[in-house]
Design an enzyme around this catalytic site. Structure first.
Site, mmCIF file in Angstrom:
data_model
loop_
_atom_site.group_PDB
_atom_site.id
_atom_site.type_symbol
_atom_site.label_atom_id
_atom_site.label_comp_id
_atom_site.label_asym_id
_atom_site.label_seq_id
_atom_site.Cartn_x
_atom_site.Cartn_y
_atom_site.Cartn_z
ATOM 1 N N SER A 72 -38.077 21.028 -44.230
ATOM 2 C CA SER A 72 -38.039 22.330 -44.884
ATOM 3 C C SER A 72 -36.634 22.771 -45.262
ATOM 4 O O SER A 72 -36.445 23.451 -46.279
ATOM 5 C CB SER A 72 -38.686 23.379 -43.972
ATOM 6 O OG SER A 72 -37.997 23.463 -42.732
ATOM 7 N N GLY A 128 -31.421 18.167 -42.665
ATOM 8 C CA GLY A 128 -31.535 19.093 -41.550
ATOM 9 C C GLY A 128 -31.553 18.356 -40.228
ATOM 10 O O GLY A 128 -31.385 17.142 -40.156
ATOM 11 N N ASP A 130 -33.346 18.835 -35.956
ATOM 12 C CA ASP A 130 -34.190 19.591 -35.043
ATOM 13 C C ASP A 130 -33.390 20.189 -33.897
ATOM 14 O O ASP A 130 -33.730 21.247 -33.373
ATOM 15 C CB ASP A 130 -35.297 18.689 -34.498
ATOM 16 C CG ASP A 130 -36.185 18.146 -35.611
ATOM 17 O OD1 ASP A 130 -36.698 18.949 -36.409
ATOM 18 O OD2 ASP A 130 -36.336 16.915 -35.701
ATOM 19 N N ARG A 142 -38.721 14.850 -36.045
ATOM 20 C CA ARG A 142 -39.986 15.436 -35.586
ATOM 21 C C ARG A 142 -41.028 15.432 -36.695
ATOM 22 O O ARG A 142 -42.219 15.566 -36.433
ATOM 23 C CB ARG A 142 -39.750 16.848 -35.044
ATOM 24 C CG ARG A 142 -39.072 16.813 -33.682
ATOM 25 C CD ARG A 142 -38.849 18.170 -33.075
ATOM 26 N NE ARG A 142 -38.102 18.033 -31.828
ATOM 27 C CZ ARG A 142 -37.255 18.935 -31.367
ATOM 28 N NH1 ARG A 142 -37.046 20.054 -32.036
ATOM 29 N NH2 ARG A 142 -36.617 18.737 -30.235
ATOM 30 N N GLU A 149 -34.367 8.020 -42.174
ATOM 31 C CA GLU A 149 -33.251 8.967 -42.110
ATOM 32 C C GLU A 149 -32.030 8.316 -41.486
ATOM 33 O O GLU A 149 -30.914 8.435 -41.996
ATOM 34 C CB GLU A 149 -33.660 10.199 -41.300
ATOM 35 C CG GLU A 149 -34.628 11.111 -42.019
ATOM 36 C CD GLU A 149 -35.114 12.262 -41.161
ATOM 37 O OE1 GLU A 149 -35.538 13.277 -41.736
ATOM 38 O OE2 GLU A 149 -35.081 12.146 -39.922
#
Length: 298
Positions: A72, A128, A130, A142, A149
């Protein structure tokens, strides 16, 4: 947790109306546009993610090979890069997606795509996380994209992490949420038992094979008595979620090596020493942490 991060957050740079500024726009940076009605109504946490993402995109220059993150927060960066390509501020960008989701989102944004085979060195990755600890170690994956990644971001000259301050933790695993491990489906039950044995005796430790119906950001799993379909990654592997009630104590590099020595384990979600810097958006400002724990504003 506040003590560990206080010297960075006390010097937060005030947000210019949570992103949009009247200051002159650097030629290589993004151009500010008024927020849409949907952006104005965005939840505070999502707005902070957008602020961090847009600040990171200011580092992007024409001609770069970019690692395109998943999730997100990364979505805001992908959309912004697409906007800048369409208006001509950026040119000749090549994106290396870290998941099938990122590939689809980037393609929809108009970002040209390639892969690590054609571009084994990536100029800049933006993604991003977590969790972020004070040494800039991360928990990622997650959403299930940890292998790709880590491959893309590990091939990057610079890896910039974008988060809001809810992701800051005193140690990895301290949020109580999952630390994912990607495993091959063949013999997964044996691999799960070996992972359990590795952490046997660690107070508050638990693990669970992720199922397709489970929210990976939940700290506990409910047993309903039915056999559920396993969550499958883009690489057709499974995910085992590890939980540490008090976070992970000990030498993270040693723990990493011990996990990876288990046959059947493909990769884990601890990203150790990979982040070049972390952009943290707060309601009262933006801070940037680098590997030397120095504060810089952008």
């Amino acid at each position: 947790m506040r003590t560990a991060w206080s010297r960075t957050l006390d010097m937060a740079i005030p947000l210019p109306h949570l992103l949009h500024s009247d200051r002159p726009i650097p030629a290589a940076a993004s151009h500010a546009t008024p927020p849409s009605a949907s952006e104005s109504a965005a939840p505070p946490q999502d707005e902070l993610k957008r602020v961090a993402a847009h600040r990171a995109v200011e580092l992007v220059e024409s001609g770069m090979v970019l690692g395109l993150g998943t999730g997100s927060t990364a979505a805001h960066a992908l959309d912004r890069i697409g906007d800048l390509l369409r208006c001509g501020v950026l040119r000749d960008i090549v994106g290396i997606p870290t998941s099938e989701w990122a590939a689809a989102r980037a393609a929809a944004a108009g970002i040209p795509l390639s892969d690590l085979n054609a571009h084994p060195v990536v100029d800049l990755s933006i993604d991003g996380a977590d969790e972020v600890d004070p040494a800039l170690n991360l928990v990622k994956g997650r959403g299930g994209s940890l292998l790709r990644e880590k491959m893309v971001e590990g091939a990057s000259r610079r890896f910039v992490v974008i988060v809001d301050d809810s992701k800051l933790v005193p140690r990895l695993g301290a949020s109580g949420l999952a630390v994912p491990v990607e495993v091959i489906p063949f013999g997964y039950a044996l691999t799960l038992r070996r992972l359990h044995k590795l952490f046997h005796g660690v107070p508050g430790f638990n693990l669970k094979l992720r199922t397709a119906s489970v929210n990976a950001k939940a700290s506990t799993f409910e047993e309903d008595g039915f056999e559920l379909e396993s969550f499958v990654t883009d690489n057709r592997n499974y995910i085992v979620d590890l939980f540490f009630e008090e976070g992970i104590h000990g030498d993270l590099n040693l723990i990493s090596d011990e996990i990876l020595r288990i046959t059947g384990v493909v990769e884990h979600g601890m990203f150790l020493g990979l982040a070049s810097s972390v952009i943290v958006a707060r309601k009262d400002g933006v801070v940037v942490m680098d590997k030397e724990m120095k504060l810089n504003g952008i």
